[in-house]
Motif scaffolding. Structure first.
Motif, PDB file in Angstrom:
ATOM      1  N   GLY A  12       0.832  -1.203   0.000  1.00  0.00           N
ATOM      2  CA  GLY A  12       0.000   0.000   0.000  1.00  0.00           C
ATOM      3  C   GLY A  12       0.865   1.250   0.000  1.00  0.00           C
ATOM      4  O   GLY A  12       1.612   1.484   0.944  1.00  0.00           O
ATOM      5  N   GLY A  13       0.745   2.050  -1.065  1.00  0.00           N
ATOM      6  CA  GLY A  13       1.585   3.252  -1.207  1.00  0.00           C
ATOM      7  C   GLY A  13       0.828   4.538  -0.981  1.00  0.00           C
ATOM      8  O   GLY A  13       1.088   5.545  -1.630  1.00  0.00           O
ATOM      9  N   GLY A  14      -0.139   4.507  -0.034  1.00  0.00           N
ATOM     10  CA  GLY A  14      -0.761   5.761   0.413  1.00  0.00           C
ATOM     11  C   GLY A  14       0.171   6.438   1.413  1.00  0.00           C
ATOM     12  O   GLY A  14       1.314   6.013   1.600  1.00  0.00           O
ATOM     13  N   LEU A  39       8.132  -1.634  -1.523  1.00  0.00           N
ATOM     14  CA  LEU A  39       6.820  -1.007  -1.336  1.00  0.00           C
ATOM     15  C   LEU A  39       5.977  -1.360  -2.547  1.00  0.00           C
ATOM     16  O   LEU A  39       6.338  -1.030  -3.687  1.00  0.00           O
ATOM     17  CB  LEU A  39       6.991   0.515  -1.229  1.00  0.00           C
ATOM     18  CG  LEU A  39       5.710   1.354  -1.203  1.00  0.00           C
ATOM     19  CD1 LEU A  39       4.946   1.144   0.093  1.00  0.00           C
ATOM     20  CD2 LEU A  39       6.039   2.834  -1.355  1.00  0.00           C
ATOM     21  N   LEU A  40       4.856  -2.035  -2.306  1.00  0.00           N
ATOM     22  CA  LEU A  40       3.989  -2.463  -3.416  1.00  0.00           C
ATOM     23  C   LEU A  40       2.746  -1.592  -3.478  1.00  0.00           C
ATOM     24  O   LEU A  40       2.063  -1.426  -2.459  1.00  0.00           O
ATOM     25  CB  LEU A  40       3.522  -3.901  -3.193  1.00  0.00           C
ATOM     26  CG  LEU A  40       4.415  -5.001  -3.703  1.00  0.00           C
ATOM     27  CD1 LEU A  40       5.635  -5.127  -2.815  1.00  0.00           C
ATOM     28  CD2 LEU A  40       3.646  -6.310  -3.694  1.00  0.00           C
ATOM     29  N   GLU A  41       2.461  -1.075  -4.647  1.00  0.00           N
ATOM     30  CA  GLU A  41       1.262  -0.255  -4.824  1.00  0.00           C
ATOM     31  C   GLU A  41       0.518  -0.748  -6.057  1.00  0.00           C
ATOM     32  O   GLU A  41       1.113  -0.903  -7.122  1.00  0.00           O
ATOM     33  CB  GLU A  41       1.661   1.229  -4.964  1.00  0.00           C
ATOM     34  CG  GLU A  41       0.566   2.153  -5.462  1.00  0.00           C
ATOM     35  CD  GLU A  41      -0.738   2.082  -4.639  1.00  0.00           C
ATOM     36  OE1 GLU A  41      -0.676   2.194  -3.417  1.00  0.00           O
ATOM     37  OE2 GLU A  41      -1.805   1.899  -5.266  1.00  0.00           O
ATOM     38  N   HIS A  62      -8.287  16.305  -5.095  1.00  0.00           N
ATOM     39  CA  HIS A  62      -9.413  15.384  -5.335  1.00  0.00           C
ATOM     40  C   HIS A  62      -9.716  14.518  -4.120  1.00  0.00           C
ATOM     41  O   HIS A  62     -10.743  13.857  -4.066  1.00  0.00           O
ATOM     42  CB  HIS A  62      -9.123  14.521  -6.553  1.00  0.00           C
ATOM     43  CG  HIS A  62      -8.855  15.372  -7.762  1.00  0.00           C
ATOM     44  ND1 HIS A  62      -9.851  15.994  -8.455  1.00  0.00           N
ATOM     45  CD2 HIS A  62      -7.694  15.758  -8.331  1.00  0.00           C
ATOM     46  CE1 HIS A  62      -9.331  16.708  -9.443  1.00  0.00           C
ATOM     47  NE2 HIS A  62      -8.018  16.583  -9.379  1.00  0.00           N
ATOM     48  N   GLY A  63      -8.796  14.490  -3.173  1.00  0.00           N
ATOM     49  CA  GLY A  63      -9.031  13.790  -1.908  1.00  0.00           C
ATOM     50  C   GLY A  63      -8.869  14.805  -0.793  1.00  0.00           C
ATOM     51  O   GLY A  63      -9.516  15.856  -0.809  1.00  0.00           O
ATOM     52  N   PRO A  64      -7.988  14.524   0.177  1.00  0.00           N
ATOM     53  CA  PRO A  64      -7.784  15.500   1.241  1.00  0.00           C
ATOM     54  C   PRO A  64      -7.199  16.790   0.678  1.00  0.00           C
ATOM     55  O   PRO A  64      -6.516  16.766  -0.346  1.00  0.00           O
ATOM     56  CB  PRO A  64      -6.770  14.807   2.165  1.00  0.00           C
ATOM     57  CG  PRO A  64      -6.117  13.761   1.329  1.00  0.00           C
ATOM     58  CD  PRO A  64      -7.126  13.339   0.324  1.00  0.00           C
ATOM     59  N   ASP A  65      -7.478  17.937   1.363  1.00  0.00           N
ATOM     60  CA  ASP A  65      -6.893  19.183   0.881  1.00  0.00           C
ATOM     61  C   ASP A  65      -5.886  19.764   1.870  1.00  0.00           C
ATOM     62  O   ASP A  65      -5.208  20.747   1.559  1.00  0.00           O
ATOM     63  CB  ASP A  65      -7.970  20.228   0.528  1.00  0.00           C
ATOM     64  CG  ASP A  65      -8.671  20.804   1.745  1.00  0.00           C
ATOM     65  OD1 ASP A  65      -8.510  20.243   2.854  1.00  0.00           O
ATOM     66  OD2 ASP A  65      -9.382  21.819   1.594  1.00  0.00           O
ATOM     67  N   GLY A 252       1.924  -0.105  -9.802  1.00  0.00           N
ATOM     68  CA  GLY A 252       1.149  -0.944 -10.715  1.00  0.00           C
ATOM     69  C   GLY A 252       1.369  -2.421 -10.416  1.00  0.00           C
ATOM     70  O   GLY A 252       1.331  -3.263 -11.314  1.00  0.00           O
ATOM     71  N   SER A 253       1.613  -2.725  -9.145  1.00  0.00           N
ATOM     72  CA  SER A 253       1.937  -4.112  -8.749  1.00  0.00           C
ATOM     73  C   SER A 253       1.052  -4.546  -7.594  1.00  0.00           C
ATOM     74  O   SER A 253       1.478  -4.560  -6.433  1.00  0.00           O
ATOM     75  CB  SER A 253       3.406  -4.210  -8.308  1.00  0.00           C
ATOM     76  OG  SER A 253       4.262  -3.806  -9.327  1.00  0.00           O
ATOM     77  N   PRO A 254      -0.192  -4.913  -7.877  1.00  0.00           N
ATOM     78  CA  PRO A 254      -1.071  -5.323  -6.781  1.00  0.00           C
ATOM     79  C   PRO A 254      -0.576  -6.608  -6.132  1.00  0.00           C
ATOM     80  O   PRO A 254      -0.193  -7.551  -6.839  1.00  0.00           O
ATOM     81  CB  PRO A 254      -2.425  -5.565  -7.463  1.00  0.00           C
ATOM     82  CG  PRO A 254      -2.293  -5.066  -8.862  1.00  0.00           C
ATOM     83  CD  PRO A 254      -0.834  -5.007  -9.191  1.00  0.00           C
ATOM     84  N   CYS A 365     -17.089  20.594  -3.796  1.00  0.00           N
ATOM     85  CA  CYS A 365     -18.314  20.134  -3.126  1.00  0.00           C
ATOM     86  C   CYS A 365     -18.233  18.627  -2.893  1.00  0.00           C
ATOM     87  O   CYS A 365     -17.598  17.905  -3.663  1.00  0.00           O
ATOM     88  CB  CYS A 365     -19.535  20.411  -4.005  1.00  0.00           C
ATOM     89  SG  CYS A 365     -19.795  22.171  -4.259  1.00  0.00           S
ATOM     90  N   TYR A 366     -18.939  18.182  -1.853  1.00  0.00           N
ATOM     91  CA  TYR A 366     -19.062  16.754  -1.579  1.00  0.00           C
ATOM     92  C   TYR A 366     -20.513  16.324  -1.669  1.00  0.00           C
ATOM     93  O   TYR A 366     -21.417  17.072  -1.287  1.00  0.00           O
ATOM     94  CB  TYR A 366     -18.555  16.423  -0.172  1.00  0.00           C
ATOM     95  CG  TYR A 366     -17.057  16.318  -0.118  1.00  0.00           C
ATOM     96  CD1 TYR A 366     -16.430  15.163  -0.551  1.00  0.00           C
ATOM     97  CD2 TYR A 366     -16.283  17.361   0.348  1.00  0.00           C
ATOM     98  CE1 TYR A 366     -15.053  15.054  -0.523  1.00  0.00           C
ATOM     99  CE2 TYR A 366     -14.900  17.264   0.383  1.00  0.00           C
ATOM    100  CZ  TYR A 366     -14.291  16.114  -0.058  1.00  0.00           C
ATOM    101  OH  TYR A 366     -12.934  15.997  -0.041  1.00  0.00           O
ATOM    102  N   ILE A 367     -20.710  15.133  -2.186  1.00  0.00           N
ATOM    103  CA  ILE A 367     -22.026  14.499  -2.140  1.00  0.00           C
ATOM    104  C   ILE A 367     -21.817  13.052  -1.657  1.00  0.00           C
ATOM    105  O   ILE A 367     -20.690  12.574  -1.618  1.00  0.00           O
ATOM    106  CB  ILE A 367     -22.722  14.475  -3.528  1.00  0.00           C
ATOM    107  CG1 ILE A 367     -21.827  13.791  -4.580  1.00  0.00           C
ATOM    108  CG2 ILE A 367     -23.072  15.892  -3.987  1.00  0.00           C
ATOM    109  CD1 ILE A 367     -22.391  12.557  -5.126  1.00  0.00           C
TER     110      ILE A 367
END
Ligand SMILES: Cc1cc2nc3c(=O)[nH]c(=O)nc-3n(C[C@H](O)[C@H](O)[C@H](O)COP(=O)(O)OP(=O)(O)OC[C@H]3O[C@@H](n4cnc5c(N)ncnc54)[C@H](O)[C@@H]3O)c2cc1C
Length: 483
Positions: A12-14, A39-41, A62-65, A252-254, A365-367
């Protein structure tokens, strides 16, 4: 795999996996042990939920700001990777709350809607006289706190009444956690408030003592409490990546499966390759961890008791500004059942002036969330039409965006329901006994905010090196590689 097993495979490369890799590499080098790390992502890019794009002078998250400045681990990481000169702090201003088709200022002296100072709340048109009387009762009534965990909603309703919870506290918390306030765990989300309430009869008095800085700050004048970077949050993950010189990064290596193999673990990749590692950091969402590592799945599943919710983020660019947007401030949140689809809207160009060219406007905006999940699956055009209809009512917005981007985050918002910390404790104990050398970290477990993920990444790096040291697995400098 040839040669020695890796010290660690980080899946996980978050931000959690990246932080873990960075501190692992550093600590192993400091101890004179040549790091053997991978590190595999699964995606072609690192960063996970952190994703920034730039178009026509607009910087779009597009995610956290941003992240909360006061939590130390995040700032420490920024310093450790030498990025502190790139930091920017948010501009403060009035935030609003929707009621009907109008936006009302959130009263000063509140923290996440919880009053720390009463007078501004009593003068606000947001609450009815009865609702205000119910809040004031908190100062005088003695309520017995149930022992152990409880729903956040129950706690605030008992202290302050339903009215303020439904009109103010619920929309602010749902804006952050995209869940149901009547299921959230008080212990997991608000440990300090949980602690305060044990010692004092009145929640308002307790909050007022503990958060004097909020009590004293005039609305909109305080220093911004959030940090981001001049070129967006992705600069954080990009810089960490550039610092991982002694870690094999596999994008690109799940990972497909993890199995125990003698004294170590074997990671099978989707493309058939394998990796052997003395230890594993599972920095993927819990649902992915369960599939990847079925043997450990029974131990991990209890923390997924309430499934993660889905949201979509809609970023809209207005190069000529927004004539209808005469309001000054940072944005608004929308209570459940208000008849609007938007749950929150940030006036990003006012909160973060560097994200739009001069005179232009950028709205985020969020929905979605637990009560409107199906909207997330609609087409981009339908989502944007729905959002624009709300903005026309709430902000008298007349322009249409020059361009927009819709990002869907499906089953991405973890939900810490009542009992989360207890279940997590059990999970960690079981994993430690049955799968020594396997470490869990990330938003599923010990906090969803970026600083929480960073803290967890650093902590597992530390724990993992201790684990290797105790087993004398640190010394060899022999190289290894993937088959
Ligand atoms: C829309 C949104 C807005 C948010 N806003 C904020 C905010 O403003 N401030 C804040 O502090 N927090 C915010 N958060 C929360 C925060 O962004 C996340 O909690 C955090 O980024 C999670 O990081 P992570 O590393 O734990 O997980 P992720 O970012 O989900 O990373 C996990 C990674 O694992 C990879 N992966 C999954 N399965 C596999 C596999 N089998 N093999 C290899 N790799 C795999 C994924 O592709 C992903 O890259 C927000 C979250 C969302 C969704």
């Amino acid at each position: 795999m040839t040669g020695q097993p890796l010290h660690a495979a980080i899946i996980g490369g978050g931000i959690t996996g990246l932080t873990a890799a960075f501190y692992l590499q550093r600590r192993l080098e400091d101890m004179g042990s040549a790091p053997r790390l991978a590190l595999l992502e699964s995606e072609p890019r690192l960063g996970g939920k952190i994703r920034t794009t730039i178009r026509d002078g607009f910087l779009m998250e597009h995610g956290p700001d941003s992240f909360v400045a006061s939590k130390k681990g995040a700032y420490q990481l920024v310093q450790d990777i030498g990025l502190e000169n790139e930091l920017v702090r948010n501009h403060t201003g009035q935030a609003f709350i929707a009621r009907g088709d109008r936006l009302y200022p959130i009263p000063a002296g509140t923290m996440m809607g919880i009053p720390v100072r009463l007078w501004p709340l009593l003068r606000s048109p947001l609450l009815s006289p009865l609702g205000k009387m119910r809040v004031v009762q908190d100062l005088f009534w003695q309520r017995k706190e149930p022992g152990g965990d409880q729903p956040v909603g129950d706690f605030f309703r008992r202290h302050l009444g339903n009215h303020i919870v439904d009109r103010l506290i619920e929309p602010l918390l749902s804006g952050i956690y995209a869940g149901d306030i009547d299921h959230y765990s008080l212990q997991a989300l608000f440990p300090q408030i949980h602690q305060l309430s044990k010692n004092r009869r009145s929640l308002i008095r307790a909050m007022s003592g503990a958060y004097a800085h909020v009590r004293q700050a005039p609305a909109g004048k305080a220093q911004g409490q959030f940090l981001s970077f001049k070129t967006g949050l992705q600069s954080l993950t990009a810089r960490i990546e550039s610092r991982l010189k002694s870690c094999t990064i596999m994008k690109g290596s799940p990972a497909r499966a993890i199995r125990r193999q003698g004294g170590h673990y074997r990671v099978e990749l989707d493309d058939g390759r394998t990796l052997d590692a003395c230890s594993i950091i599972l920095a993927v969402p819990g649902s992915a961890a369960v599939k990847l590592f079925p043997a450990a799945g029974n131990a991990i599943s209890p923390v997924l008791l309430t499934p993660p919710t889905s949201v979509a983020n809609v970023v809209m660019a207005f190069p000529q500004g927004t004539a209808g947007m005469s309001l000054n401030g940072t944005g608004f949140v929308v209570p459940r059942g208000s008849g609007h689809a938007i749950t929150a809207c940030t006036w990003a160009h006012l909160k973060w002036p560097h994200v739009a060219p001069n005179g232009a406007a950028l709205l985020r905006c969020y929905i979605g969330g637990p009560h409107d999940a199906q909207l997330v699956d609609e087409s981009d055009a339908t989502i944007v039409d729905t959002v624009m209809a709300d903005l026309r009512h709430l902000m008298a917005l007349r322009e249409t965006p020059a361009f927009y981007q819709v990002t869907r985050w499906k089953h991405a918002m973890p939900q810490y329901s009542v009992g989360h910390l207890e279940r997590l404790g059990d999970t960690r104990r079981t994993i430690a006994t049955q799968f020594p050398g396997v470490f869990l970290a990330g938003a599923t477990y010990g906090g969803v905010g970026l600083p929480d993920c960073i803290r967890q990444g650093e902590q597992v790096a530390h724990d993992l090196v201790d684990h290797l040291a105790q087993r004398n697995l640190l010394n060899s400098r022999e190289a290894s590689h993937v088959d």
